[in-house]
Design a protein around this motif. Structure first.
Motif, short mmCIF file in Angstrom:
data_model
loop_
_atom_site.label_atom_id
_atom_site.label_comp_id
_atom_site.label_asym_id
_atom_site.label_seq_id
_atom_site.Cartn_x
_atom_site.Cartn_y
_atom_site.Cartn_z
N GLN A 122 -5.19 -6.44 -8.29
CA GLN A 122 -5.07 -5.14 -7.64
C GLN A 122 -5.89 -5.11 -6.35
O GLN A 122 -5.44 -4.59 -5.32
N VAL A 123 -7.08 -5.67 -6.40
CA VAL A 123 -7.96 -5.67 -5.23
C VAL A 123 -7.39 -6.58 -4.14
O VAL A 123 -7.39 -6.23 -2.96
N VAL A 124 -6.87 -7.74 -4.53
CA VAL A 124 -6.28 -8.67 -3.55
C VAL A 124 -5.12 -7.99 -2.82
O VAL A 124 -5.07 -7.97 -1.58
N CYS A 125 -4.19 -7.41 -3.57
CA CYS A 125 -3.03 -6.77 -2.95
C CYS A 125 -3.44 -5.58 -2.09
O CYS A 125 -2.88 -5.35 -1.01
N ARG A 126 -4.44 -4.82 -2.55
CA ARG A 126 -4.93 -3.68 -1.77
C ARG A 126 -5.55 -4.14 -0.46
O ARG A 126 -5.29 -3.57 0.60
N GLU A 127 -6.38 -5.18 -0.52
CA GLU A 127 -7.03 -5.67 0.70
C GLU A 127 -6.01 -6.13 1.73
O GLU A 127 -6.20 -5.96 2.94
N LEU A 128 -4.91 -6.71 1.27
CA LEU A 128 -3.88 -7.21 2.18
C LEU A 128 -2.90 -6.12 2.61
O LEU A 128 -1.99 -6.40 3.39
N GLY A 129 -3.07 -4.90 2.10
CA GLY A 129 -2.15 -3.82 2.44
C GLY A 129 -0.77 -4.04 1.87
O GLY A 129 0.24 -3.68 2.47
N CYS A 130 -0.72 -4.64 0.67
CA CYS A 130 0.56 -5.05 0.08
C CYS A 130 0.91 -4.30 -1.20
O CYS A 130 1.69 -4.79 -2.02
N GLY A 131 0.33 -3.11 -1.41
CA GLY A 131 0.71 -2.32 -2.57
C GLY A 131 0.11 -2.84 -3.86
O GLY A 131 -1.02 -3.31 -3.90
N ALA A 132 0.90 -2.78 -4.92
CA ALA A 132 0.45 -3.17 -6.25
C ALA A 132 0.81 -4.63 -6.54
O ALA A 132 1.76 -5.16 -5.98
N PRO A 133 0.05 -5.28 -7.45
CA PRO A 133 0.43 -6.64 -7.85
C PRO A 133 1.72 -6.61 -8.66
O PRO A 133 1.94 -5.69 -9.45
N GLY A 134 2.58 -7.60 -8.45
CA GLY A 134 3.85 -7.65 -9.16
C GLY A 134 3.95 -8.82 -10.11
O GLY A 134 4.35 -8.67 -11.26
#
Length: 200
Positions: A122-134
């Motif tokens: 969740q933190v990785v996707c948030r930092e990249l501005g990519c929404g939620a992990p899929g």
């Protein structure tokens, strides 16, 4: 951009060739600064000469200078670009998918799938501005060419960046074949799949 020893302001071109985050991502990666978080026209301050760069061209060539128009224009609106220099996704089909790498001591390291959970992704996707992990799956985007990251993330899930998460040391750690973490972020809120679990 520096060219022939001189720094020049960059603007994003024209409205017929609109700026995209994918184009910004190309620049961040060429600068070895991770992935693009944002890229947009912004105020540069004083009115002055600037070169323009074509977003469409950036997506089709490997050389940045091939996409730059050097006949100077005059503007007070330069390109504003923010990169995430602590985490990136490489060799994926979009800027929001790929093998996860974390930057440590000025080099990029792969992360083992077993060291990640929903909070971490969740933190990785948030930092990249990519929404939620899929989707999280080992080896999905190839084996890591970089060394293995020697820390295990212990994110709570509400951090804005990976470097804000607690970490535990895993000195001497290696990833088994096929377990370099491959992550796909959805770009929106949604379900998360790992190799053995589904979270909504």
């Amino acid at each position: 951009m520096k060219h022939h020893g001189k720094w020049t302001i960059m603007e994003f071109g024209d409205y017929a060739d609109p700026w995209t985050l994918k184009a910004a991502d190309v620049i961040c990666r060429r600068l070895d600064c991770g992935s693009a978080v944002s890229g947009r026209p912004g105020s540069s301050g004083p009115y002055g000469p600037a070169w323009s760069i074509s977003p469409t061209c950036l997506l089709s060539t490997s050389a940045l200078m091939d996409c730059v128009r050097t006949d100077p224009d005059f503007t007070d609106s330069a390109l504003s670009l923010n990169c995430s220099d602590s985490v990136r996704l490489v060799h994926g089909s979009s800027r929001c998918s790929g093998r996860l790498e974390v930057r440590s001591n000025r080099s990029w390291s792969s992360v083992c799938e077993e060291d990640l959970d929903l909070n971490d992704t969740q933190v990785v996707c948030r930092e990249l501005g990519c929404g939620a992990p899929g989707l999280l799956q080992g080896g999905l985007y190839g084996e890591g060419e970089a060394p293995v990251w020697t820390s295990e993330l212990q994110c709570e899930g509400n951090e804005s960046a990976v470097l804000d998460c607690r970490r535990s040391s895993s000195a001497g750690k290696t990833c088994s074949p096929g377990t370099a973490a491959g992550l796909t972020c959805t770009g929106t809120k949604g379900a998360w799949l790992s190799s053995d679990s589904v979270f909504v």
